[in-house]
Design a protein around this motif. Structure first.
Motif, mmCIF file in Angstrom:
data_model
loop_
_atom_site.group_PDB
_atom_site.id
_atom_site.type_symbol
_atom_site.label_atom_id
_atom_site.label_comp_id
_atom_site.label_asym_id
_atom_site.label_seq_id
_atom_site.Cartn_x
_atom_site.Cartn_y
_atom_site.Cartn_z
ATOM 1 N N ALA A 231 11.646 -2.518 3.694
ATOM 2 C CA ALA A 231 10.967 -3.219 4.791
ATOM 3 C C ALA A 231 11.702 -4.499 5.137
ATOM 4 O O ALA A 231 11.822 -5.415 4.327
ATOM 5 N N LYS A 232 12.197 -4.555 6.342
ATOM 6 C CA LYS A 232 12.823 -5.760 6.881
ATOM 7 C C LYS A 232 12.397 -5.846 8.334
ATOM 8 O O LYS A 232 12.705 -4.963 9.144
ATOM 9 N N ILE A 233 11.656 -6.902 8.701
ATOM 10 C CA ILE A 233 11.100 -6.990 10.041
ATOM 11 C C ILE A 233 11.562 -8.274 10.724
ATOM 12 O O ILE A 233 11.478 -9.360 10.145
ATOM 13 N N GLU A 234 12.057 -8.126 11.924
ATOM 14 C CA GLU A 234 12.423 -9.278 12.737
ATOM 15 C C GLU A 234 11.157 -9.741 13.452
ATOM 16 O O GLU A 234 10.671 -9.069 14.371
ATOM 17 N N ILE A 235 10.622 -10.870 13.039
ATOM 18 C CA ILE A 235 9.365 -11.363 13.611
ATOM 19 C C ILE A 235 9.641 -12.146 14.882
ATOM 20 O O ILE A 235 10.421 -13.109 14.879
ATOM 21 N N GLY A 236 9.030 -11.715 15.963
ATOM 22 C CA GLY A 236 9.215 -12.389 17.241
ATOM 23 C C GLY A 236 8.134 -11.955 18.208
ATOM 24 O O GLY A 236 7.189 -11.255 17.846
ATOM 25 N N LYS A 237 8.268 -12.328 19.442
ATOM 26 C CA LYS A 237 7.275 -12.003 20.459
ATOM 27 C C LYS A 237 7.082 -10.492 20.550
ATOM 28 O O LYS A 237 8.046 -9.734 20.678
ATOM 29 N N ASP A 238 5.825 -10.058 20.467
ATOM 30 C CA ASP A 238 5.451 -8.653 20.619
ATOM 31 C C ASP A 238 6.147 -7.717 19.627
ATOM 32 O O ASP A 238 6.370 -6.538 19.926
ATOM 33 N N PHE A 239 6.478 -8.217 18.431
ATOM 34 C CA PHE A 239 7.126 -7.329 17.444
ATOM 35 C C PHE A 239 6.131 -6.256 16.984
ATOM 36 O O PHE A 239 4.910 -6.447 17.003
ATOM 37 N N ASP A 240 6.661 -5.113 16.566
ATOM 38 C CA ASP A 240 5.827 -3.945 16.296
ATOM 39 C C ASP A 240 5.271 -3.960 14.865
ATOM 40 O O ASP A 240 5.625 -3.118 14.023
ATOM 41 N N LEU A 241 4.379 -4.871 14.600
ATOM 42 C CA LEU A 241 3.770 -4.941 13.278
ATOM 43 C C LEU A 241 2.836 -3.759 13.052
ATOM 44 O O LEU A 241 2.776 -3.211 11.948
ATOM 45 N N LEU A 242 2.127 -3.353 14.097
ATOM 46 C CA LEU A 242 1.206 -2.223 13.962
ATOM 47 C C LEU A 242 1.962 -0.957 13.573
ATOM 48 O O LEU A 242 1.523 -0.202 12.695
ATOM 49 N N GLY A 243 3.099 -0.728 14.173
ATOM 50 C CA GLY A 243 3.900 0.438 13.829
ATOM 51 C C GLY A 243 4.385 0.378 12.391
ATOM 52 O O GLY A 243 4.434 1.402 11.696
#
Length: 261
Positions: free
Chosen positions: A121-133
């Motif tokens: 798991a590596k997530i680029e956090i920004g505007k409208d990022f797909d956290l739900l997915g």
């Protein structure tokens, strides 16, 4: 299974502070500190250093800042209060339950997204990022979003980034930030929002992303002597918290030191 795990964690964590108060009454010379749960690792080291330097005990009671503030309001015997946000300190200031002239902004922190250490798991956090997915069928572990500082910061960040409405129904709210961390560490939740220092303290999780600092209010830990402090050493411990020696302990845990002598 998941809901039962949350209930078990909530019961265990909620009892920590009360058990600490009821187990053995602090000696008159001891200083009783009510502190945000995210400070546990750092303040345990501070208590050890304080005893080594003075020969005296600092009795620590950890819980959510909201719970501790309410306990102080109800007359719980605390000498110092260290909150994970300014509003809960202000709550006590407005009620004359802490000494206004002793309030200092002690520490800062960062808000991060964590995942189990073995997760890819590596997530680029920004505007409208797909956290739900990224969550899939899992839950997002957070402190209670209406009272626990880490939960409030997390909700504010997700709202400002435009994803709160999508994930709100998938949030597992915990009694405090360490309980949220535990849900991820035990694999009950695939992601959680905690402080960077919490992530650093738990080998079973890793940081999957860091929230932009402008997505939420600054994370500030204020400290103060309570109005009903009984220990003559309360002020001395407050001063000790701002020494170079203790500042190094806080920095080692990942905090930013905001107030030092």
């Amino acid at each position: 299974m998941f809901d039962r795990s949350i209930r078990t964690l909530r019961s265990a964590v909620a009892g920590l502070s009360l058990a600490a108060l009821l187990a053995v009454p602090a000696a008159a010379a001891d200083v009783t500190v009510f502190a945000a749960a995210s400070l546990k690792n750092a303040l345990d080291e501070v208590a050890t250093a304080w005893k080594a330097e003075t020969g005296k005990e600092a009795v620590m009671s950890y819980a959510a800042s909201s719970a501790l503030a309410k306990q102080i309001e109800e007359g719980a015997p605390a000498d110092l209060f260290i909150s994970a946000d300014v509003p809960w300190m202000d709550y006590l200031v407005e009620r004359d339950l802490v000494r206004k002239d002793t309030v200092v902004q002690l520490l800062g922190n960062r808000l991060v997204l964590v995942a189990p250490a073995d997760a890819d798991a590596k997530i680029e956090i920004g505007k409208d990022f797909d956290l739900l997915g990224a969550l899939g069928d899992g839950r997002l572990a957070m402190g209670q979003v209406d009272s626990v500082p880490a939960g409030k910061y997390g909700k504010e960040a997700l709202t400002s980034l435009g994803v709160w409405d999508q994930v709100e129904g998938h949030v597992a709210q915990a009694e405090n930030v360490r309980a949220a961390l535990a849900l991820v560490a035990t694999g009950e939740a695939p992601f959680g929002i905690v402080y960077e220092t919490d992530a650093n303290s738990e080998k079973a999780v890793k940081i999957a992303g860091v929230f932009p600092e402008d997505s939420h209010a600054p994370i500030i830990y204020p400290a103060a002597v309570t109005a009903e402090a009984k220990s003559a050493d309360a002020g001395a411990l407050m001063d000790f918290l701002r020494t170079e020696k203790v500042s190094e302990l806080f920095t080692k845990q990942g905090f930013t030191v905001l107030s030092a002598h």
